[in-house]
Design an enzyme around this catalytic site. Sequence first.
Site, PDB file in Angstrom:
ATOM      1  N   GLU A   1      -9.660  -4.523   0.737  1.00  0.00           N
ATOM      2  CA  GLU A   1     -10.241  -5.921   0.335  1.00  0.00           C
ATOM      3  C   GLU A   1     -10.631  -6.619   1.481  1.00  0.00           C
ATOM      4  OE1 GLU A   1     -11.858  -7.618  -1.821  1.00  0.00           O
ATOM      5  OE2 GLU A   1     -10.613  -6.934  -3.330  1.00  0.00           O
TER       6      GLU A   1
ATOM      7  N   CYS B   1     -12.119  -5.024  -6.650  1.00  0.00           N
ATOM      8  CA  CYS B   1     -11.592  -3.722  -6.037  1.00  0.00           C
ATOM      9  C   CYS B   1     -12.910  -2.898  -5.695  1.00  0.00           C
ATOM     10  CB  CYS B   1     -10.763  -2.530  -6.836  1.00  0.00           C
ATOM     11  SG  CYS B   1     -10.140  -1.368  -6.050  1.00  0.00           S
TER      12      CYS B   1
END
Length: 349
Positions: free
Chosen positions: A126, A2
């Site tokens: 992402e 992340c």
Amino acid sequence: MCGRTSCHLPLDVLTRACAYRDRRGRQRLPEWKDPDKYNPSYNKSPRSHNPVLLSRLHFEKNADSSERIIAPMRWGLVPSWFKDDLSKFQLNTSNCRSDTITEKRCFKVPLGKGRRCVVLADGFYEWQRNQCTNQRQPYFVYFPQIKTEKPDIIGPEDWEQVWDNWRLLTMAGIFDCWEPPEGGDLLYSYAIITVDSCPGLNDIHPRMPAILDGEEAVSKWLDFGEVSTQEALKLIHPTNNITFHPVSPVVNNSHNDTPQCVTPAHLMVIKKEPKASGSSQKMLQWLTSNSPKKEDPKPFQKESNVFQWSRHSLPKSNLPVKRGGQGPLKRWLKQEKQEGPVAKRPQKQ
């Protein structure tokens, strides 16, 4: 993994989104510590200050450990045992792998002290890499949202009420408290725990944050006074209860802090299309101004699907799909092609 999140809600709205029940079953809102350090943003990166939930017991010795505090903390854990100048801290501690959390000193020490927190965000970003072109397509990942009707909303001043029921993404994290060797203010910082991706997200990236899905999971993770470390670590696993959509490469630059960061990619071309649908125009209008046109008396009732961004509603791509592919991306590509231009999704090789 992340590396970027979005958390753009105003402080009061974010507080309402974190309502909870304490050990006695009383409805509560968490109190803030250092609220002036909270800076809403569509594009938050490591070293920025972001809101996290933690037990009040971390700050008050006799507090009920089920009561909660929201505190902005630095993303990137600085361990309490680090005794040098902060500029010399070179370790990458923005994420913490679940399989090594009890091995690496940076993480196992605060974990052993019960320094567990919940990182709050609208969602996280992402990137999927195209092996042929080496280009990366960004995606915005978040909890599926429940459709709500707000028939009494009549003007721009009421528009943010539609966020009252927005479900924040709750990611498991650990934090620590570092004291500068020369003295000064204490620095609270955190790391997001990561796990293997769920099947639906694995096509994009093999790692994802450890998402705490539901109030019970959040309560157990935070309540270090009643829930042991071993029991809490059982909550750390992938979840399939997520949704996502492709977004514009504008999010690639961390200095870009605009609603375009979270706008579905196939809506980004609407400004060039004079015949764009009213629903799509309303989406961009809200993301840009955070309020509908005043002449629309009941904007949310009319466009109640504005906030239901989902991989299931994305238009079909013309790219071929590799046989045997699994997950929601394959189902997305099978849907009927919708009217309007579409931002192409890179083919996975």
